[in-house]
Enzyme design. Sequence first.
Site, PDB file in Angstrom:
ATOM      1  CB  SER A  22      -0.931  -0.060   1.213  1.00 45.99           C
ATOM      2  OG  SER A  22      -2.010   0.811   1.053  1.00 45.99           O
ATOM      3  CG  ASP A  67      -7.200  -3.162  -3.655  1.00 47.74           C
ATOM      4  OD1 ASP A  67      -7.913  -2.533  -2.837  1.00 47.74           O
ATOM      5  OD2 ASP A  67      -5.956  -3.144  -3.623  1.00 47.74           O
ATOM      6  CG  HIS A  98      -5.654  -2.242   0.087  1.00 43.64           C
ATOM      7  ND1 HIS A  98      -5.256  -1.898  -1.197  1.00 43.64           N
ATOM      8  CD2 HIS A  98      -4.894  -1.475   0.917  1.00 43.64           C
ATOM      9  CE1 HIS A  98      -4.309  -0.974  -1.131  1.00 43.64           C
ATOM     10  NE2 HIS A  98      -4.068  -0.698   0.137  1.00 43.64           N
TER      11      HIS A  98
END
Lengths: 269, 420
Positions: free
Chosen positions: A98, A220, A248
């Site tokens: 991320s 996602d 995610h």
Amino acid sequence: MGRSGVSTRNHVKVTGREDGPTVMLAHGFGCDQNMWRLVAPALARDFRVVTFDHVGSGRSDLSAWEAERYAALDGYADDVLRICRELDLPEVVFVGHSVSAMIGVLAAIREPDRFAKLVLLVPSPCYIDDEGYRGGFSRADIEELLESLDSNYLGWSAAMAPVIMGNPDRPELGEELTNSFCRTDPEIARAFARVTFLTDHRADLAKVGVPTLVVDCLQDVIAPPEVGAFVRDQIPGSRLVTLPATGHCPQLSAPEATIEAIASFAAHR
Amino acid sequence: MTGHRTDPPRPEDRGGGAPALLPSLLEDSAEDLYENAPCGYLSTLLNGQIAKINTTLLKWLGYAREELVGLRTFSDLLTAGGRLYHETHFAPLLTMQGAIGGVALELRAADGTRLPVLVTSTVKCGADGRPQLIRTTVFDASDRRAYERELLRARREAEVERERLQRLFATLQRSLLPPSLPAVPGLEAAAYYHIASRDRVSGDFYDVFQLTADRWGFFLGDVCGKGAAAAAVTSLIRYTLRAAAVYDFDPVTVLDTLNTALHRESHGDDPRFCTVIFGILTPDGDGFSVTLASGGHPPCLLLRADGAAEYQTTPDGLLVGVFPGATFTARRIRLAPGDTLLLYTDGLTEARTAAGSTPDGRYGEPALRAFAARLAPAGAAGIIAALAVLLDGFGDGLGDDAAALALGVPSPRARGALTG
């Protein structure tokens, strides 16, 4: 800021094969290095695995957090480089989940020789929609997230602060608490949310000179498929792998596929 | 609940002679309980797809079952911000812990309205121990959220107010201290000030000021109490001392005047008194002559050019402002080149530290004297700098406000260095 040592500052853990190539796993916004618990042990068979908590997350030294330093991802990238330097890690394969994908990008631009490869796990260089670019969110959405953070951190200071600050008078609080992997000081959480979701690092992608693998998921809501393709297109010579996973956090929802993607790319010469 | 208690009616007490009905039989349908429970139920597959949802939740959201089951995910029902929170906090925690409770989220109803809810989820595993689906309970939290918002608003307001107050205190504090010490030819002066809390005004004060072409007054003291009341007294003390010294250069007369002024202002439940050292500086050859008197204040320290450090006690000298007829006695000291006089408040000697010299673990006067003896000879700025480091090292042990004022005559060598 003294050189009190990154092991305390970032709660660094080193496991795995001492003579193996170094794989550094960096967690994203929300939780801490526990995010890698289903992935790290498998990688440790072949690699030296370094995990850590960003300052302000998990069991990092919260007193080392400074609003100014961490108002941009560069502060976090600086920490990554500092860990590499202090542990004398050569040819690091950096795996960033991320927001840490972009932290890795910034670190690799600053000191390319330090990194052998980059694995960008569900990256997004910009979460906010822009002309000709779909990041998936608007500014108002991010304000909503800050509200969610606030309402879920109500009472945090009273209940959690003594635990995290290590109150010696209340040792019974020292045990791992429910939800503690994803908790920190609300002020820090807000600041990290802002820097994660409101900064735009699209222009930095083209500067990456390290072999890069982009990994995204079939479904996602945070990093939609076009973002993964965008990152692949912008980073010269990079490849994109889409995992048959939803959500995610593929390292939790599809650990085997994630391990396979990281290990095969990291081991490949 | 009060102490009053009513026994539940026993089945045989009921009239009509009808067959007794066990209360539990009224709730005979698990299906009905599920569908019409006073909370929402939702079961989702591991990829988030809605597998089952109860009537209560459908009613709250305004959806028909067939619009959601098999088609939408739990995430789809959330606001965008909630989705971010769900993906970055909720989902990972649920996977790591197998359960998560009491999370505040907002659901989006079919008509676009938002429903604040509290969500609790558990992972249901199959016989093989592998996760199969996620069970979620949803509670309507509209009232609670409104209440929490009010709490948050109040907290933010309190934080803003506190900052405002701290700024006000800081301004008030500055107004009670000289912005900088005046330049006294042939004298080096330096001061240190530590405020224990940004949430109130300190009761310590000091000043150095010119009286005539070759005469300066100085004082350092500590007001009884802290906060706004102490600030008002400090203000009174400052202008009384400055005004009294204009009319009479005798420190004893000046303290007499202050004593009278404070005592007159003092009321039974609002005592106004302080400890203070007041002095007059006049040039005296290559040094300075100091006449000073003390009202109940810890003695000042004289650091001599030859390396000695001695307390300069004054006889008599009670607290100023308590007794109408208090007497003060003056003392003369000559500051030769290389000598420095150090005045301080008891915040310094009362600090708790491992390096303390008193039985109850306070820094104490003996330790301060030893500290000064190690420094001597030293100039005013040097002593104040060393004190600042010392006090910094006390950390939390320095619980009270502390002030220090150093007045020194530079030694010829140092003076040469200053001018040359």
